[in-house]
Design a protein around this motif. Sequence first.
Motif, PDB file in Angstrom:
ATOM      1  N   VAL A 219      33.386  46.580 -21.106  1.00 57.41           N
ATOM      2  CA  VAL A 219      32.978  47.510 -20.054  1.00 57.41           C
ATOM      3  C   VAL A 219      32.903  46.780 -18.712  1.00 57.41           C
ATOM      4  O   VAL A 219      33.367  47.296 -17.682  1.00 57.41           O
ATOM      5  N   VAL A 493      34.175  51.156 -27.331  1.00 57.53           N
ATOM      6  CA  VAL A 493      32.891  51.863 -27.506  1.00 57.53           C
ATOM      7  C   VAL A 493      32.993  52.871 -28.638  1.00 57.53           C
ATOM      8  O   VAL A 493      32.078  52.990 -29.476  1.00 57.53           O
ATOM      9  N   ALA A 533      26.997  50.753 -22.421  1.00 52.36           N
ATOM     10  CA  ALA A 533      27.791  51.056 -21.234  1.00 52.36           C
ATOM     11  C   ALA A 533      27.058  50.671 -19.959  1.00 52.36           C
ATOM     12  O   ALA A 533      27.626  50.039 -19.060  1.00 52.36           O
ATOM     13  N   ILE A 574      31.132  55.187 -16.657  1.00 53.85           N
ATOM     14  CA  ILE A 574      30.025  55.712 -17.472  1.00 53.85           C
ATOM     15  C   ILE A 574      30.411  57.050 -18.094  1.00 53.85           C
ATOM     16  O   ILE A 574      30.092  57.329 -19.262  1.00 53.85           O
ATOM     17  N   MET A 577      32.721  56.361 -20.977  1.00 52.21           N
ATOM     18  CA  MET A 577      31.957  55.786 -22.088  1.00 52.21           C
ATOM     19  C   MET A 577      31.096  56.856 -22.779  1.00 52.21           C
ATOM     20  O   MET A 577      30.899  56.830 -23.998  1.00 52.21           O
ATOM     21  N   SER A 581      31.354  57.896 -26.667  1.00 57.39           N
ATOM     22  CA  SER A 581      30.183  57.874 -27.563  1.00 57.39           C
ATOM     23  C   SER A 581      29.899  59.249 -28.146  1.00 57.39           C
ATOM     24  O   SER A 581      29.331  59.363 -29.245  1.00 57.39           O
TER      25      SER A 581
END
Length: 600
Positions: A219, A493, A533, A574, A577, A581
């Motif tokens: 990241v 991720v 993240a 972000i 990410m 997720s």
Amino acid sequence: ISKRGDHNLAVLARLKPNVSLQQAQSEMTSVAKALEQEHPESNAFYTVTVLPLREQIVGDIRPSLLVLMAAVALVLLIACSNVANMLLARATGRQREIAIRTALGASRSRIIRQLLTEAILLSLLGGAVGILLNLVGIKLLLALLPESVLRIDEIPTDAAVLGFTLVLSFLTGAFFGLAPSLKITKVDTNEMLKEGGSKGSTGGFRRNRTRSILVISEVAFSLMLLIGAGLLIKSYMSLLYVNPGLNPENVLTARVPLAQTKYAESYQKKAFFTRALQELKASPGVVAVGATSHVPLSGQEASRGFSIEGKQVSSPQETPLGDNRTIDAEYFRVMEIPLLKGRLFTAADNESAPGVVIINDSMARRFFSGEDPLGKRLKMGGPTSTRPWLTVIGVVGDVRHTGLKAEVRPSMYVPYAQSIEPDMTLVVRTASDPMAAAATVRRIIWSIDKDQPLTDIKTMEQYFSDSVALQRFNMLLLGVFAIVALILAALGVYGVMSYSVSQRTREIGIRMALGAQAKDVLKLILKQGMFLAVLGVAIGLTAAFILTRVMQSLLFDVATNDVVIFIGAALVLILVMLIASYVPARRAIRIEPTIALRDD
């Protein structure tokens, strides 16, 4: 050289053995001073600068290549981190197998050798695929590289490149395969051989520290590349909005270098260009036509010292320098360079008329601040120059002759009839596609002289595009690297969160059996992913704030710590990410508690 006033040669020299560049510079400075004393009129404001030939060839491209090499290294590290994460996940699934082999007598070193061999083979296979992709990629790279980079067609894919690729693949496979190999062989054999000994582990940062650190690194590296790409994009866009001082649309240029042996006399040169301009002006589709000794944005230098009447300099070395360009009377109209004060050249400004000159706005403001420049006189050369005085008859808008990034320099324009040049470039403004007029230009020039060569037949828009080619190349390539890095980080991720969900199936089943809602499980998984993240973004912002300073020379009108770019890149990362997720988190809330507990 016909006269001492000509300064159009670049000298190449090989240094003697054990002679440094500094010694050569010192000696040439002494030579320049001696020439200045011997010929003060022509050499008073000239010096000698000694530069390595390599710097002359690749000096402008070196910073770009260094930044791009750093970007390649970051992408490689991100890819290797992903591979290491994959190997760690695979190793965790093989813990029971390793435990059985250890119980049957296999040594730890033998198991490590096997795992390293697998990792290295995987890396070498990736390197081989990369070599195959290189055959296509190198052609694309050459197409993107600007023409200003010399010898770009000689970039080889030889044994040295192949060897470097294979060695790098081997080393990365060994290095990033070592951690999973060491980790898997540290298992407690008795614990792993117990029934269910590998199940039900909870997934958190501490439990999966190595994998979490790798994801955080991905990241951070991705954010650095995103910020770098963002800075270059903003810089490039700022460059495109720079006013070049002229209108490049629908303008064709064609350089016509007359041979001195064939056109030795001034009247011969003038007759050739006068006829060419007249016939071109009468051609269908031609709006206006002119001529200039140096085309803006072409990289052609036209610097010359000048003296202003009544303004003395303390020493010949302080003689001011400015661009000196020979043009015909229609040039400003063709290029749509605005007249700010006074008048333009006319046919009356011929060889028998008093010498005249038009200056640009920057020169007027710098050397005639607070006074009217019209009627002032200047001459080419230093204070002792015997060249004729020229009267300023007009002031025109600034043109960025040497490049959109370069500062506007003082510029002087003299009429062609009073300064006959053998090498002129025709500029033709057309009503439609300017390249369609290329055939007309060739036909007219060859009707005058069938042996006369024409070069640099291109549009002003091409000159404009070429002037920002290096910036465009940097932006595109770093942008591609940033996108690849973003995708790899998102996959990293996603992989970590998917593995975490698979390892926490029993825990999630128990939580839901005890009454946990789907949104609670969703928040639990997303919290873990966003923690990695945010930590990676924090590290990436800090590193980018320090490292982007090396990009200063590549940027235009953009600060290396541009807040909008930093915050924007962080928010984009972000968001990506969060999506990476969310997918495993959605799968977690669909777990049936009864099935999860029964499978356990």
